[in-house]
Design an enzyme around this catalytic site. Structure first.
Site, PDB file in Angstrom:
ATOM      1  CG  HIS A  88     -40.454 -92.942 -20.661  1.00 20.24           C
ATOM      2  ND1 HIS A  88     -39.661 -92.544 -21.713  1.00 20.24           N
ATOM      3  CD2 HIS A  88     -40.685 -91.836 -19.925  1.00 20.24           C
ATOM      4  CE1 HIS A  88     -39.401 -91.252 -21.618  1.00 20.24           C
ATOM      5  NE2 HIS A  88     -40.013 -90.795 -20.543  1.00 20.24           N
TER       6      HIS A  88
ATOM      7  CB  ILE B 102     -38.944 -89.705 -16.707  1.00 16.78           C
ATOM      8  CG1 ILE B 102     -38.842 -91.117 -16.149  1.00 16.78           C
ATOM      9  CG2 ILE B 102     -37.659 -88.927 -16.417  1.00 16.78           C
ATOM     10  CD1 ILE B 102     -37.770 -91.957 -16.784  1.00 16.78           C
ATOM     11  NE  ARG B 103     -36.357 -83.914 -16.741  1.00 19.95           N
ATOM     12  CZ  ARG B 103     -36.162 -83.176 -17.840  1.00 19.95           C
ATOM     13  NH1 ARG B 103     -36.591 -81.942 -17.876  1.00 19.95           N
ATOM     14  NH2 ARG B 103     -35.523 -83.674 -18.854  1.00 19.95           N
TER      15      ARG B 103
ATOM     16  CD  GLU C  84     -39.299 -95.712 -23.687  1.00 17.52           C
ATOM     17  OE1 GLU C  84     -40.503 -95.983 -23.890  1.00 17.52           O
ATOM     18  OE2 GLU C  84     -38.887 -94.553 -23.510  1.00 17.52           O
TER      19      GLU C  84
ATOM     20  CB  CYS D   7     -41.766 -88.700 -22.681  1.00 17.07           C
ATOM     21  SG  CYS D   7     -41.765 -87.808 -21.148  1.00 17.07           S
TER      22      CYS D   7
HETATM   23  N1  GLN Z   1     -39.268 -82.808 -19.915  1.00 17.22           N
HETATM   24  C1  GLN Z   1     -38.953 -83.215 -21.245  1.00 17.22           C
HETATM   25  C2  GLN Z   1     -39.371 -82.158 -22.255  1.00 17.22           C
HETATM   26  O1  GLN Z   1     -40.094 -81.283 -21.937  1.00 17.22           O
HETATM   27  C3  GLN Z   1     -39.608 -84.538 -21.575  1.00 17.22           C
HETATM   28  C4  GLN Z   1     -39.154 -85.612 -20.608  1.00 17.22           C
HETATM   29  C5  GLN Z   1     -39.028 -86.981 -21.195  1.00 17.22           C
HETATM   30  O2  GLN Z   1     -39.041 -87.160 -22.407  1.00 17.22           O
HETATM   31  N2  GLN Z   1     -38.841 -87.959 -20.342  1.00 17.22           N
HETATM   32  O3  GLN Z   1     -38.976 -82.187 -23.372  1.00 17.22           O
END
Ligand code: GLN
Length: 198
Positions: free
Chosen positions: A176, A140-141, A178, A80
């Site tokens: 993720h 997640i995002r 983990e 991420c």
């Molecule tokens: N939205 C975060 C970013 O742009 C990344 C999200 C995450 O690592 N779960 O840095």
């Protein structure tokens, strides 16, 4: 064998646990300073806020030694925000402060690209080389990989979409591993990069 987890910001405890559940706590080291990099054989780069991690890498004097170690062959499992920091091209998102990426993975990435109402979701992911069916991908995002260049090997897909790439022993995932109970991605990373066997 020691695995480091870059511990500047983000889901550091979860990343540590990701490796600890296979290797035990004594084999996992939190990496905060350039010296810490010398004693690890592989590195996890966690999720979190890529802009914050980017700034903290500069503040801690870690950017240059980290880039050098990776270019010299340190295996990396980046998830991420970690993937964002390794990307070669970031598509600008209006209103978001930009991190400074290291340009080690030949991908174009757009941050937070799955929309607000779907900030987090789980979806099956097909990861190269995993036996036992799809992997439960926790997003997640998450950033989206918009394009891959010739130096990026495609490692994971969700349907037609690329959600993981590698370049040699550097892996970057938009999900993720983990955060799921499934240890197969970590096990595969350790066996591919370090010859580790359960
Ligand atoms: N939205 C975060 C970013 O742009 C990344 C999200 C995450 O690592 N779960 O840095």
């Amino acid at each position: 064998m020691k695995v480091g987890v870059l511990a500047l910001q983000g889901d550091v405890p979860e990343q540590r646990r990701g490796f600890e559940r296979l290797l035990g706590a004594d084999s996992v080291l939190s990496v905060r300073r350039p010296d810490d990099l010398e004693s690890v054989h592989a590195l996890g780069m966690p999720g979190g806020e890529s802009t914050a991690i980017s700034q903290l890498l500069d503040d801690a004097g870690m950017r240059e030694p980290l880039e050098r170690r990776i270019r010299e062959g340190l295996p990396v499992l980046a998830t991420c925000a970690g993937l964002i920091l390794l990307s070669r091209r970031l598509e600008r998102v209006p209103g978001l402060r930009e991190p400074r990426p290291m340009e080690l993975l030949d991908v174009t990435v757009r941050r937070n690209d799955y929309g607000r109402q779907r900030e987090s979701f789980e979806a099956p992911v097909h990861v190269e080389g995993l036996v036992g069916g799809p992997f439960p991908g926790v997003f997640i995002r998450a950033p989206r990989i918009l394009a891959t260049g010739p130096e990026a090997h495609i490692l994971a897909r969700r349907g037609d979409e690329v959600v993981g790439v590698s370049a040699g022993r550097v892996w970057g995932l938009t999900f993720h591993p983990e955060l799921s109970d499934d240890t197969r991605v970590h096990a595969r990373f350790l066996s591919e990069s370090l010859g580790w066997r359960l």
